[in-house]
Design an enzyme around this catalytic site. Structure first.
Site, mmCIF file in Angstrom:
data_model
loop_
_atom_site.group_PDB
_atom_site.id
_atom_site.type_symbol
_atom_site.label_atom_id
_atom_site.label_comp_id
_atom_site.label_asym_id
_atom_site.label_seq_id
_atom_site.Cartn_x
_atom_site.Cartn_y
_atom_site.Cartn_z
ATOM 1 C CG ASN A 101 -1.792 1.186 1.352
ATOM 2 O OD1 ASN A 101 -1.821 2.027 0.450
ATOM 3 N ND2 ASN A 101 -2.509 1.295 2.456
ATOM 4 C CE LYS A 111 -0.492 3.255 4.811
ATOM 5 N NZ LYS A 111 -0.391 3.366 6.254
ATOM 6 C CG HIS A 165 -6.075 1.873 5.300
ATOM 7 N ND1 HIS A 165 -5.668 2.778 6.256
ATOM 8 C CD2 HIS A 165 -5.033 1.025 5.107
ATOM 9 C CE1 HIS A 165 -4.425 2.483 6.617
ATOM 10 N NE2 HIS A 165 -4.020 1.427 5.933
ATOM 11 C CD GLU A 222 -3.454 -2.361 7.584
ATOM 12 O OE1 GLU A 222 -2.320 -2.506 7.122
ATOM 13 O OE2 GLU A 222 -4.150 -1.353 7.347
ATOM 14 N N GLY A 242 2.428 2.450 11.060
ATOM 15 C CA GLY A 242 3.428 3.515 10.955
ATOM 16 C C GLY A 242 4.116 3.877 12.255
ATOM 17 C CB SER A 293 5.035 -1.492 12.314
ATOM 18 O OG SER A 293 4.607 -0.170 12.567
HETATM 19 P P1 13P Z 1 2.805 0.529 7.882
HETATM 20 O O1 13P Z 1 3.375 -0.717 7.297
HETATM 21 O O2 13P Z 1 3.521 1.774 7.446
HETATM 22 O O3 13P Z 1 2.659 0.438 9.351
HETATM 23 O O4 13P Z 1 1.341 0.686 7.278
HETATM 24 C C1 13P Z 1 0.471 -0.382 7.333
HETATM 25 C C2 13P Z 1 -0.713 -0.031 6.543
HETATM 26 O O5 13P Z 1 -1.466 0.862 6.899
HETATM 27 C C3 13P Z 1 -0.935 -0.781 5.293
HETATM 28 O O6 13P Z 1 -2.203 -0.559 4.804
#
Ligand code: 13P
Length: 254
Positions: free
Chosen positions: A30, A32, A109, A178, A184, A215
């Site tokens: 992802n 983002k 999400h 998640e 993050g 993470s």
């Molecule tokens: P991180 O891997 O940066 O923690 O993000 C996870 C996430 O939100 C994937 O959709």
């Protein structure tokens, strides 16, 4: 004799397909809201050098779906509209995603649940639109730190997953656990905690693949991969670094 041979050949094919399907982890990347177009094109070139047997799905920002040229990687989107094509300014419909060869799409999400105030009802609509177009939804669920501390994880997940109950083809949906406090932050639940949640999901939705996200990276994959129940990972931060993805995949193999 010939028909017996054909029968066993078909059986063998089915067994091989089953083994192949179950061996493969799903690694969804992802991106983002990251990368300018030139950066994305360079990144894509690097990603295309990755050779791996797992199912890798790249979810770039929607703007770049039409310039994605991926060799061994499937294309995914980060969001879609609740509505079909029509007078919906700024929306991107599932049928438009389909026309760009998108095969997967993230829905629900936590960043969208929080920032765009997406409700479970809207998320259900999006899943319905995606399934109509034969796009596999990746439904994100997970608790906040506060909810975990108050021991509300099960309740939150039940509420978020309840939308699946009246969807006919729900086994086609990939569920991504998640924990919001893990996204993050570098913080990760213990393996026992992750296992507990994945088992809870699988007890109620035994036919769905379940990913872990939050993470996950090349440094903690050695530990995470001990959790046999995980069918793959949804990755944010690390997805922006092809060399780290490569290292992650190498460690996953061992
Ligand atoms: P991180 O891997 O940066 O923690 O993000 C996870 C996430 O939100 C994937 O959709």
């Amino acid at each position: 004799m010939k028909s017996i041979f054909l029968l066993s050949l078909n059986k063998l094919k089915k067994i091989l397909a089953f083994i192949d399907r179950d061996d493969k982890m799903i690694i969804a990347l992802n991106n983002k809201c990251n990368f300018k177009i030139e950066e994305f094109l360079t990144y894509q070139q690097e990603l295309n050098k990755i050779v791996d047997n797992n199912l890798i799905v790249l979810c770039p920002t929607s703007l770049y779906l039409s310039v994605a040229k991926l060799d061994n990687i499937k294309l995914g989107a980060q969001n879609t509209s609740c509505t079909k094509e029509g007078a919906y300014t700024g929306e991107i419909s599932a049928s438009q995603l389909k026309s760009l060869n998108v095969e997967y799409c993230i829905v629900g999400h936590s960043e969208r649940r929080k920032n765009q105030k997406e409700s479970n009802e809207e998320i259900k609509e999006k899943i319905t639109r995606l399934l109509e177009e034969n796009i596999t939804p990746i439904l994100c669920v997970g608790e906040t730190k506060e909810e975990r501390e108050k021991k509300q994880v099960e309740q939150i997940l039940r509420e978020e997953l309840a939308i699946l109950n009246d969807i006919n083809d729900k086994e086609r949906i990939i569920i991504a656990y998640e924990p919001i406090w893990s996204i993050g932050t570098g913080l990760i639940p213990s393996n026992t905690e992750i296992k507990e949640v994945i088992n809870l999901i699988k007890t109620n939705y035994p036919s769905n693949k379940v990913l872990y996200g939050g993470s996950a990276n090349e440094k903690n994959i050695d530990e995470l991969k001990k959790i046999r129940e995980i069918d793959g990972y949804l990755i944010g931060g690390m997805s922006l670094h092809p060399e780290k993805i490569q290292e992650f995949l190498q460690k996953l193999k061992k």
